[in-house]
Design a protein around this motif. Structure first.
Motif, PDB file in Angstrom:
ATOM      1  N   GLY A  46     -42.116  77.596  56.420  1.00 58.32           N
ATOM      2  CA  GLY A  46     -42.804  76.536  55.682  1.00 58.32           C
ATOM      3  C   GLY A  46     -44.094  77.035  55.055  1.00 58.32           C
ATOM      4  N   ARG A  68     -36.732  72.979  40.678  1.00 54.52           N
ATOM      5  CA  ARG A  68     -35.712  72.266  41.463  1.00 54.52           C
ATOM      6  C   ARG A  68     -35.436  72.992  42.779  1.00 54.52           C
ATOM      7  NH1 ARG A  68     -33.559  71.332  36.437  1.00 54.52           N
ATOM      8  NH2 ARG A  68     -32.153  73.103  36.564  1.00 54.52           N
ATOM      9  N   THR A  71     -38.436  72.600  45.059  1.00 55.26           N
ATOM     10  CA  THR A  71     -38.484  71.232  45.590  1.00 55.26           C
ATOM     11  C   THR A  71     -37.486  71.057  46.718  1.00 55.26           C
ATOM     12  OG1 THR A  71     -39.208  70.365  43.458  1.00 55.26           O
ATOM     13  CG2 THR A  71     -38.258  68.788  45.003  1.00 55.26           C
ATOM     14  N   ARG A  72     -36.290  71.577  46.541  1.00 56.72           N
ATOM     15  CA  ARG A  72     -35.273  71.493  47.596  1.00 56.72           C
ATOM     16  C   ARG A  72     -35.732  72.225  48.855  1.00 56.72           C
ATOM     17  NH1 ARG A  72     -30.525  75.115  46.863  1.00 56.72           N
ATOM     18  NH2 ARG A  72     -31.884  76.377  48.149  1.00 56.72           N
ATOM     19  N   ASP A  73     -36.250  73.443  48.669  1.00 54.33           N
ATOM     20  CA  ASP A  73     -36.691  74.238  49.812  1.00 54.33           C
ATOM     21  C   ASP A  73     -37.892  73.604  50.507  1.00 54.33           C
ATOM     22  OD1 ASP A  73     -34.667  76.019  49.257  1.00 54.33           O
ATOM     23  OD2 ASP A  73     -35.975  77.513  48.323  1.00 54.33           O
ATOM     24  N   LEU A  74     -38.839  73.064  49.733  1.00 55.44           N
ATOM     25  CA  LEU A  74     -40.000  72.407  50.334  1.00 55.44           C
ATOM     26  C   LEU A  74     -39.599  71.135  51.072  1.00 55.44           C
ATOM     27  CD1 LEU A  74     -42.671  72.869  47.535  1.00 55.44           C
ATOM     28  CD2 LEU A  74     -42.761  73.827  49.842  1.00 55.44           C
ATOM     29  N   THR A  75     -38.634  70.406  50.550  1.00 57.32           N
ATOM     30  CA  THR A  75     -38.145  69.193  51.212  1.00 57.32           C
ATOM     31  C   THR A  75     -37.541  69.544  52.566  1.00 57.32           C
ATOM     32  OG1 THR A  75     -37.750  68.125  49.089  1.00 57.32           O
ATOM     33  CG2 THR A  75     -36.584  67.218  50.985  1.00 57.32           C
ATOM     34  N   GLU A  76     -36.760  70.592  52.618  1.00 58.66           N
ATOM     35  CA  GLU A  76     -36.166  71.028  53.874  1.00 58.66           C
ATOM     36  C   GLU A  76     -37.246  71.504  54.843  1.00 58.66           C
ATOM     37  OE1 GLU A  76     -33.518  72.103  56.933  1.00 58.66           O
ATOM     38  OE2 GLU A  76     -33.435  70.662  55.307  1.00 58.66           O
ATOM     39  N   LEU A  78     -40.332  70.531  54.959  1.00 61.80           N
ATOM     40  CA  LEU A  78     -41.051  69.346  55.431  1.00 61.80           C
ATOM     41  C   LEU A  78     -40.242  68.627  56.503  1.00 61.80           C
ATOM     42  CD1 LEU A  78     -43.389  67.365  55.351  1.00 61.80           C
ATOM     43  CD2 LEU A  78     -42.268  66.241  53.400  1.00 61.80           C
ATOM     44  N   ARG A  79     -38.943  68.512  56.308  1.00 63.99           N
ATOM     45  CA  ARG A  79     -38.076  67.877  57.310  1.00 63.99           C
ATOM     46  C   ARG A  79     -38.177  68.617  58.643  1.00 63.99           C
ATOM     47  NH1 ARG A  79     -33.752  68.626  59.892  1.00 63.99           N
ATOM     48  NH2 ARG A  79     -33.234  70.558  58.852  1.00 63.99           N
ATOM     49  N   THR A  81     -40.612  70.650  59.642  1.00 62.49           N
ATOM     50  CA  THR A  81     -41.970  70.537  60.167  1.00 62.49           C
ATOM     51  C   THR A  81     -42.175  69.195  60.864  1.00 62.49           C
ATOM     52  OG1 THR A  81     -42.804  72.028  58.463  1.00 62.49           O
ATOM     53  CG2 THR A  81     -44.416  70.615  59.556  1.00 62.49           C
TER      54      THR A  81
END
Length: 115
Positions: A46, A68, A71-76, A78-79, A81
């Motif tokens: 992260g 894109r 964003t996908r990688d950061l969303t994962e 964050l999930r 974390t």
């Protein structure tokens, strides 16, 4: 040490996507240590993604495909974390409100601690 009556949320899911839990009173057990190591690695990923995001956003014209993917990688990240934070939060000792003085809600931080 995690109380033996508390389940620890593990930093991975079952093959069908359901949360996995550990019931142990030994924070030094092999599975507990594996979970600790996995959490640390997930948080490091992260941090690396955050650094990458800052680089991409510093670019005057980042490519849409790159945004894109980021964003996908950061969303994962964050999930993951949030899952680590939830797991660790459940393992914090519960405050003993009986020992607090009247009107006291717990430790107080100075305003500067919040930036």
């Amino acid at each position: 040490m995690t109380p033996h009556n508390e389940l620890r949320l593990l930093p991975w899911s079952s093959p069908d996507g359901k949360p996995c839990f550990l019931s142990t009173d030994d924070d030094g057990s092999p599975l507990s240590r594996l979970a600790d190591t996995t959490e640390a690695a997930q948080l490091e990923v992260g941090q690396e993604l955050l650094e990458r995001a800052m680089e991409v956003l510093a670019d005057a014209k980042p490519m849409p495909a790159e945004l894109r993917l980021l964003t996908r990688d950061l969303t994962e990240a964050l999930r993951v974390t949030l899952r680590v934070a939830t797991s660790r939060g459940h393992r914090l000792p519960k405050p003993d409100y009986a020992t607090l003085g009247e009107g006291e809600a717990g430790p107080r931080l100075p305003v500067a601690a919040f930036g």
